[in-house]
Write an enzyme that holds these catalytic residues in place. Structure first.
Site, PDB file in Angstrom:
ATOM      1  N   ASP A   1      -2.710 -19.029  12.180  1.00 44.16           N
ATOM      2  CA  ASP A   1      -1.533 -19.594  12.825  1.00 44.16           C
ATOM      3  C   ASP A   1      -1.535 -19.238  14.319  1.00 44.16           C
ATOM      4  O   ASP A   1      -1.509 -18.062  14.694  1.00 44.16           O
ATOM      5  CB  ASP A   1      -0.269 -19.071  12.150  1.00 44.16           C
TER       6      ASP A   1
ATOM      7  N   SER B   1       2.712  -5.009   6.829  1.00 45.94           N
ATOM      8  CA  SER B   1       2.219  -4.646   5.495  1.00 45.94           C
ATOM      9  C   SER B   1       3.260  -5.009   4.446  1.00 45.94           C
ATOM     10  O   SER B   1       4.423  -4.640   4.557  1.00 45.94           O
ATOM     11  CB  SER B   1       1.932  -3.146   5.418  1.00 45.94           C
TER      12      SER B   1
ATOM     13  N   HIS C   1       0.859  -1.195   0.000  1.00 46.02           N
ATOM     14  CA  HIS C   1       0.000   0.000   0.000  1.00 46.02           C
ATOM     15  C   HIS C   1       0.887   1.235   0.000  1.00 46.02           C
ATOM     16  O   HIS C   1       2.099   1.162   0.260  1.00 46.02           O
ATOM     17  CB  HIS C   1      -0.944   0.023   1.201  1.00 46.02           C
TER      18      HIS C   1
END
Length: 428
Positions: A363, A378, A237
């Site tokens: 997980d 990210s 992003h």
């Protein structure tokens, strides 16, 4: 049977067929199939339509695609090129027209490495206003004269390029309060305005009453590395200004090796964060040339290697399935690790937008350490069936175990844009 009755019967049959098509599951599934999709040469796509009626597939170019099966249809890409695929019921009633683009396989090295990011903006970004008390004791707001807005980027002052925030003050003081002509980038439109600085009673400096920013720094994750061109992609992003939310333009910058020092766990309504340290002088591993809605891009100074994977293919949307997948991320001093996730939902996109998938962390070890997706993750690459399918981009504030992800194919587009100046494309 007269003509009027025939028309009535045909109308009734057509109406029945339209209603039937709207509620018949196999036709609904076929309707959801993208009208345009890309597939790599040698790859296969499978669809389980379970039609009780005969359907046929017609291709306008022989030798490009191979189609097998009856209920479970397998489309295999044999050669590169573009073709039109028509799906018909009973061999003559059109159900779907699909444009297929078979492209050469793209292979990259997935990342997962934590990186420090230091970006210097092109120009100075306006992030706030400040009134000034002049030498006469009156309050002045010079920025109002120039009608300057939050988010404007000051590119030049009196023809001088602005490379750092102090440049504006230095020019204003050099000219001793004379009018300043500003060149501004406002949402990618170039504007010019004039402003008169005011001499501050407090520090005797000429000021225009603006808070500006010229750089930012933080931690993110490397998504992939394209070895033949030494190009990388990271974050997934855009880097935006913390105050204005505007995407930052790039003058220059670097990515660096980072050592994770601590973790702030993510909780409902409180996003977590990876914390780390990096040193510009010794940790730099690549430059930053582009900041886009799909992350940052540039060239690595040295080849990047991943202990889990070598070069793996990139997947297009049609090859991605809702279900189990893996992400690569760095959350401590153990380096890159592999974690289990689930692709909860994928949205077909004909044009690039960042939120292509919803991903859930499953997980247990990752959930125990981070609480889910946290700042700094990210760009974590998502891998499914041995292919790079996308990158983690945003966390759900109210549920940190979930977040959005961008498709890898849109990140490949940004790499091609970067290579465009060199006339090198990884799709060709």
């Amino acid at each position: 049977m007269n003509r009027k009755l025939i028309k009535l019967v045909l109308f009734a049959l057509l109406s029945f067929f339209l209603v039937f098509a709207n509620y018949f599951t196999p036709i609904q599934e076929l309707a959801k199939t993208p009208s345009n999709f890309k597939i790599f040469q040698g790859d296969k796509l499978s669809y389980n339509f379970k039609f009780p009626f005969k359907i046929t597939f017609e291709i306008d170019k022989e030798g490009l695609l191979r189609i097998n099966g009856k209920d479970k249809i397998t489309i295999e890409a044999v050669n590169t090129g573009k073709a039109n695929l028509d799906v018909k019921l009973f061999g003559f009633l059109p159900l779907k027209h699909i444009n297929v683009d078979v492209v050469p396989t793209i292979k990259v090295v997935p990342g997962g490495q934590a990186i420090g990011v230091k970006l210097n903006t092109k120009g100075a970004l306006v992030v706030g206003y400040s009134d000034i008390m002049g030498e006469d004791g009156k309050i002045y707001s010079p920025y109002k004269e120039g009608k300057i807005q939050i988010g404007d980027i000051i590119l030049e002052v009196n023809g001088v390029e602005i490379k750092q925030a102090e440049d504006i003050t230095n020019i204003a003081n050099k000219l001793q309060g004379k009018a300043l002509k500003l060149k501004i980038n406002r949402k990618n439109a170039i504007l010019y305005t004039v402003i008169h600085p005011v001499k501050s009673k407090e520090d005797k400096q000429y000021r225009i009453g603006l808070w500006v920013r010229d750089h930012t720094a933080g931690i993110g994750t490397l998504t992939f590395y394209y070895p033949s061109q030494k190009v990388y992609a990271a974050l997934g992003h855009a880097i935006t200004d913390i105050d204005t939310g505007h995407m930052l333009s790039v003058e220059n910058g670097e990515i660096m090796n980072t050592r994770i020092t601590s973790i702030d766990q993510g909780r409902r309504s409180k996003p977590g964060e990876l914390k780390g340290v990096f040193f510009e002088e010794i940790d730099a591993i690549g430059n930053i040339l582009k900041n886009t809605q799909f992350g940052i891009y540039g060239y690595m100074y040295k080849d990047f290697k991943n202990e889990f994977y070598g070069e793996i293919p990139v997947a297009y949307q049609g090859q991605i399935k809702e279900g189990p997948a893996k992400i690569l991320a760095t959350i401590d001093n153990k380096g890159v690790q592999e974690f289990d996730v689930e692709i909860v939902k994928k949205v077909y996109q004909e044009s690039p937008t960042p939120k292509g998938m919803i991903v859930r962390i499953v997980d247990k070890n990752l959930l125990a350490k981070t609480g889910g997706i946290i700042q700094g993750m990210s760009g974590s690459p998502i891998i499914q069936n041995g292919k790079l399918v996308g990158a983690i981009t945003h966390v759900f504030v109210n549920d940190p175990s979930k977040g959005y992800a961008a498709y890898a194919e849109w990140m490949i587009n940004e790499v091609n844009n970067l290579l465009n100046d060199k006339q090198v494309f990884i799709n060709e």
